[in-house]
Design a protein around this motif. Structure first.
Motif, PDB file in Angstrom:
ATOM      1  N   LYS A 354       0.866  -1.180   0.000  1.00 31.41           N
ATOM      2  CA  LYS A 354       0.000   0.000   0.000  1.00 31.41           C
ATOM      3  C   LYS A 354       0.901   1.228   0.000  1.00 31.41           C
ATOM      4  O   LYS A 354       1.899   1.257   0.721  1.00 31.41           O
ATOM      5  N   PHE A 355       0.530   2.225  -0.797  1.00 29.61           N
ATOM      6  CA  PHE A 355       1.379   3.392  -0.942  1.00 29.61           C
ATOM      7  C   PHE A 355       0.634   4.670  -0.561  1.00 29.61           C
ATOM      8  O   PHE A 355      -0.589   4.762  -0.683  1.00 29.61           O
ATOM      9  N   ASN A 356       1.440   5.632  -0.086  1.00 29.74           N
ATOM     10  CA  ASN A 356       0.936   6.960   0.278  1.00 29.74           C
ATOM     11  C   ASN A 356      -0.169   6.892   1.327  1.00 29.74           C
ATOM     12  O   ASN A 356      -1.131   7.665   1.289  1.00 29.74           O
ATOM     13  N   ASN A 357      -0.034   5.967   2.276  1.00 29.37           N
ATOM     14  CA  ASN A 357      -0.993   5.845   3.379  1.00 29.37           C
ATOM     15  C   ASN A 357      -0.443   6.414   4.683  1.00 29.37           C
ATOM     16  O   ASN A 357      -1.118   6.385   5.704  1.00 29.37           O
ATOM     17  N   ASN A 358       0.791   6.890   4.678  1.00 30.16           N
ATOM     18  CA  ASN A 358       1.433   7.567   5.804  1.00 30.16           C
ATOM     19  C   ASN A 358       1.221   6.829   7.131  1.00 30.16           C
ATOM     20  O   ASN A 358       0.578   7.342   8.053  1.00 30.16           O
ATOM     21  N   PRO A 359       1.782   5.643   7.278  1.00 25.16           N
ATOM     22  CA  PRO A 359       1.636   4.901   8.542  1.00 25.16           C
ATOM     23  C   PRO A 359       2.392   5.589   9.678  1.00 25.16           C
ATOM     24  O   PRO A 359       3.376   6.309   9.449  1.00 25.16           O
ATOM     25  N   LYS A 360       1.956   5.341  10.889  1.00 24.92           N
ATOM     26  CA  LYS A 360       2.625   5.903  12.065  1.00 24.92           C
ATOM     27  C   LYS A 360       3.803   5.016  12.435  1.00 24.92           C
ATOM     28  O   LYS A 360       3.651   3.826  12.650  1.00 24.92           O
ATOM     29  N   VAL A 361       4.980   5.612  12.529  1.00 24.43           N
ATOM     30  CA  VAL A 361       6.206   4.881  12.858  1.00 24.43           C
ATOM     31  C   VAL A 361       6.832   5.523  14.091  1.00 24.43           C
ATOM     32  O   VAL A 361       7.086   6.721  14.117  1.00 24.43           O
ATOM     33  N   GLU A 362       7.072   4.693  15.108  1.00 23.27           N
ATOM     34  CA  GLU A 362       7.688   5.174  16.337  1.00 23.27           C
ATOM     35  C   GLU A 362       9.129   4.698  16.421  1.00 23.27           C
ATOM     36  O   GLU A 362       9.429   3.537  16.168  1.00 23.27           O
ATOM     37  N   ILE A 363      10.015   5.610  16.802  1.00 19.98           N
ATOM     38  CA  ILE A 363      11.426   5.288  16.954  1.00 19.98           C
ATOM     39  C   ILE A 363      11.682   4.896  18.408  1.00 19.98           C
ATOM     40  O   ILE A 363      11.323   5.625  19.324  1.00 19.98           O
ATOM     41  N   PRO A 364      12.295   3.722  18.658  1.00 17.72           N
ATOM     42  CA  PRO A 364      12.498   3.252  20.037  1.00 17.72           C
ATOM     43  C   PRO A 364      13.631   3.992  20.742  1.00 17.72           C
ATOM     44  O   PRO A 364      14.372   4.777  20.131  1.00 17.72           O
ATOM     45  N   THR A 365      13.746   3.723  22.032  1.00 19.08           N
ATOM     46  CA  THR A 365      14.856   4.227  22.834  1.00 19.08           C
ATOM     47  C   THR A 365      15.937   3.153  22.899  1.00 19.08           C
ATOM     48  O   THR A 365      15.649   1.990  23.170  1.00 19.08           O
ATOM     49  N   ALA A 366      17.187   3.540  22.669  1.00 19.23           N
ATOM     50  CA  ALA A 366      18.283   2.571  22.607  1.00 19.23           C
ATOM     51  C   ALA A 366      18.622   2.030  23.988  1.00 19.23           C
ATOM     52  O   ALA A 366      18.659   2.769  24.972  1.00 19.23           O
ATOM     53  N   ASP A 367      18.860   0.710  24.059  1.00 21.34           N
ATOM     54  CA  ASP A 367      19.354   0.060  25.270  1.00 21.34           C
ATOM     55  C   ASP A 367      20.870  -0.120  25.229  1.00 21.34           C
ATOM     56  O   ASP A 367      21.542  -0.107  26.259  1.00 21.34           O
ATOM     57  N   THR A 368      21.393  -0.283  24.030  1.00 18.72           N
ATOM     58  CA  THR A 368      22.819  -0.526  23.842  1.00 18.72           C
ATOM     59  C   THR A 368      23.296   0.278  22.635  1.00 18.72           C
ATOM     60  O   THR A 368      22.602   0.327  21.617  1.00 18.72           O
TER      61      THR A 368
END
Length: 412
Positions: A354-368
C-alpha cells in the motif's frame, strides 16, 4: 294558466316494454375533406415546447450513450492498457512518499528450507520500521527456532533488536557446549544484545566505512538523489519516459481478483535492455548518481551493454513475475516472484503493498550503543584468544632427541 309545479308531471312513455336499454348514440364520423387538388387535409399538430423537449431528450440520450461508450473504450484500450497500467504502477511505487508492505519469502530445496515474514512501514517523514520472523532447517538435522528481529530507523540512526537470541545460541551450540559454558563465554554479550534495542549512528557507520574502505560521502549523495525522486517530478517523469520507450518487460494480462488486475511480466529481449540502459545514461538522475560515484557507474553500464548485445535475444527467464494493479487508481497492490527448482532451490516472494498511506512509525529508545557492543566483542575476542593459547608448556621438558627411532622393530 300556469301549471302547478307541486303536481307530479307526466313521465314519457318507455317504448322498450321488455326492459332493454337503448344503445348510446355514436358520434358522427366526418368524412375527410379534400381540397381542390384531391389531397386530404391533415389536422394541424400543436407546435411548441412539447416537440422541442422530446428532440432535446433524444439527443441528450444519444450523447450520453456515446460518452459512456467512448469512456469505456478509453478506459479499456488506453487507460487500462496493460503496458500503461504496469508502468503507472511501477512509477507510483518508485515515487511514493510512504508505504506499508507485508512480505512472505520461502526457499526450499532437497537439502534445506528457509521461510520469513516481513512487515515494513515507511512514513512521510522518512521514518521506517520492520518486523521480521524467520526459521530455517538443513538436511533435516538442523531446525532453528523462530528468529524474530525488529528494525527501526530515521535519518542517521538505525535500531536493531534480536529477540530470543540466547535460546537460538543454545540450540546452535548445544551439541558442543553446555549452557553454563556458553554463558561463561557469551553471557555478557547476550545480556547486551538479546531482546534489547541497539542503535547504530551515522558516526558509527563512518568509522566502519573507514575500516572497510567505503566512501561515506558517496553513499549519502546516492541516498539524497534517490530521495529526490519523491519530490522532483521532472526526474521521475524523465525516467518514466525512458522506460515507456524501452520497456524492460513484456506485459500479459492474466485476469484479476480482489487485489486488482493481474499481469505477468516477462523480461524483454537483450536488445531492449541494452537500449534502455543506453537511454538511461542520458537522464539527469543517472548523471547525478554517476557524479556521486566518480563516474564508475557509467563504465559499469557500458560493460553491461556490451555483454547484452552479445547475448541471444531469445533467452527466456526461469523466474515468473506477476503484479496486481488497481484498475482505477493504478496503485500497485501485490507482487509475486517465483522460480527455481528442487535441486537449486525453489524461491517464492509475495508482497502485499500500500502506498501513500502515511503509517505511524515510532522510533524506540536505545538500550545498547554500537560502541558498547564493539567493546564487548573486542573483550570477548581477547578472552577467546587468551584461552586458546593459555598453555603452560615448556618445550625443554620434552627431550626430543631421547626418542630412538632406530629401536623400532620393523620386522613382521
Amino acid at each position: 294558466m300556469q301549471p302547478n309545479q307541486n303536481e307530479p308531471q307526466p313521465q314519457p312513455t318507455n317504448p322498450f316494454s321488455d326492459g332493454e336499454q337503448p344503445s348510446q348514440p355514436q358520434p358522427l364520423q366526418q368524412s375527410p375533406q379534400f381540397p381542390a387538388s384531391g389531397a386530404p387535409v391533415t389536422p394541424e399538430v400543436a407546435k411548441g415546447k412539447p416537440k422541442k423537449g422530446l428532440i432535446i431528450g433524444i439527443v441528450s440520450a444519444v450523447v450520453f450513450v456515446l460518452c459512456i461508450t467512448t469512456a469505456t473504450l478509453v478506459y479499456s484500450l488506453v487507460y487500462n492498457n496493460p503496458d500503461k497500467a504496469v508502468s503507472d504502477a511501477l512509477f507510483k511505487a518508485l515515487t511514493a512518499k510512504s508505504s506499508t508492505t507485508e512480505a512472505t519469502l520461502t526457499v526450499e530445496s532437497d537439502s534445506y528450507s528457509f521461510s520469513a515474514k516481513i512487515n515494513a512501514s515507511v512514513s512521510e517523514d522518512n521514518k521506517f520500521a520492520a518486523d521480521v520472523t524467520a526459521n530455517a532447517s538443513v538436511d533435516g538435522s538442523f531446525s532453528s527456532n523462530e528468529i524474530s528481529v525488529n528494525l527501526a530507523g530515521q535519518q542517521d540512526e538505525l535500531y536493531i533488536k534480536v529477540n530470543d537470541l540466547r535460546d537460538l545460541i543454545y540450540d546452535a551450540l548445544g551439541s558442543y557446549a553446555s549452557e553454563d559454558e556458553i554463558e561463561s563465554l557469551l553471557g555478557s554479550l547476550l545480556d547486551k544484545v538479546d531482546g534489547r534495542w541497539i542503535v547504530i549512528t551515522a558516526d558509527d557507520l563512518a568509522s566502519l566505512s573507514d575500516e572497510a574502505d567505503i566512501d561515506d560521502e558517496s553513499t549519502k549523495c546516492v541516498e539524497n538523489q534517490i530521495a529526490s525522486l519523491k519530490t522532483d517530478k521532472a526526474l521521475s517523469n524523465e525516467l518514466m519516459k525512458v522506460y515507456r520507450e524501452n520497456q524492460l518487460f513484456v506485459v500479459t494480462a492474466k485476469g484479476g481478483d480482489t487485489n486488482g488486475n493481474r499481469y505477468e511480466l516477462t523480461p524483454a529481449s537483450s536488445s531492449v535492455a541494452s537500449s534502455f540502459m543506453t537511454a538511461l545514461k542520458d537522464t539527469k538522475f543517472f548523471k547525478a548518481i554517476d557524479d556521486c560515484v566518480d563516474e564508475d557507474l557509467a563504465e559499469s553500464i557500458n560493460s553491461d551493454i556490451d555483454e547484452l548485445s552479445e547475448e541471444s535475444s531469445d533467452q527466456t527467464s526461469k523466474v515468473t513475475i506477476e503484479v496486481w494493479v488497481d484498475a482505477w487508481s493504478h496503485n500497485l497492490n501485490k507482487i509475486s516472484i517465483s522460480g527455481g527448482d528442487s535441486s537449486t532451490g525453489k524461491m517464492s516472494l509475495v508482497l502485499l503493498t500500500k502506498f501513500n498511506n502515511n503509517p505511524k512509525v515510532e522510533i524506540p529508545t536505545a538500550d545498547t550503543t554500537y560502541s558498547d557492543l564493539e567493546t564487548e566483542i573486542n573483550n570477548l575476542a581477547e578472552q577467546y584468544t587468551s584461552t586458546l593459547y593459555d598453555y603452560d608448556y615448556d618445550y625443554d621438558d620434552y627431550d626430543y632427541y631421547d626418542y630412538d627411532y632406530y629401536d623400532y622393530d620393523y620386522s613382521y
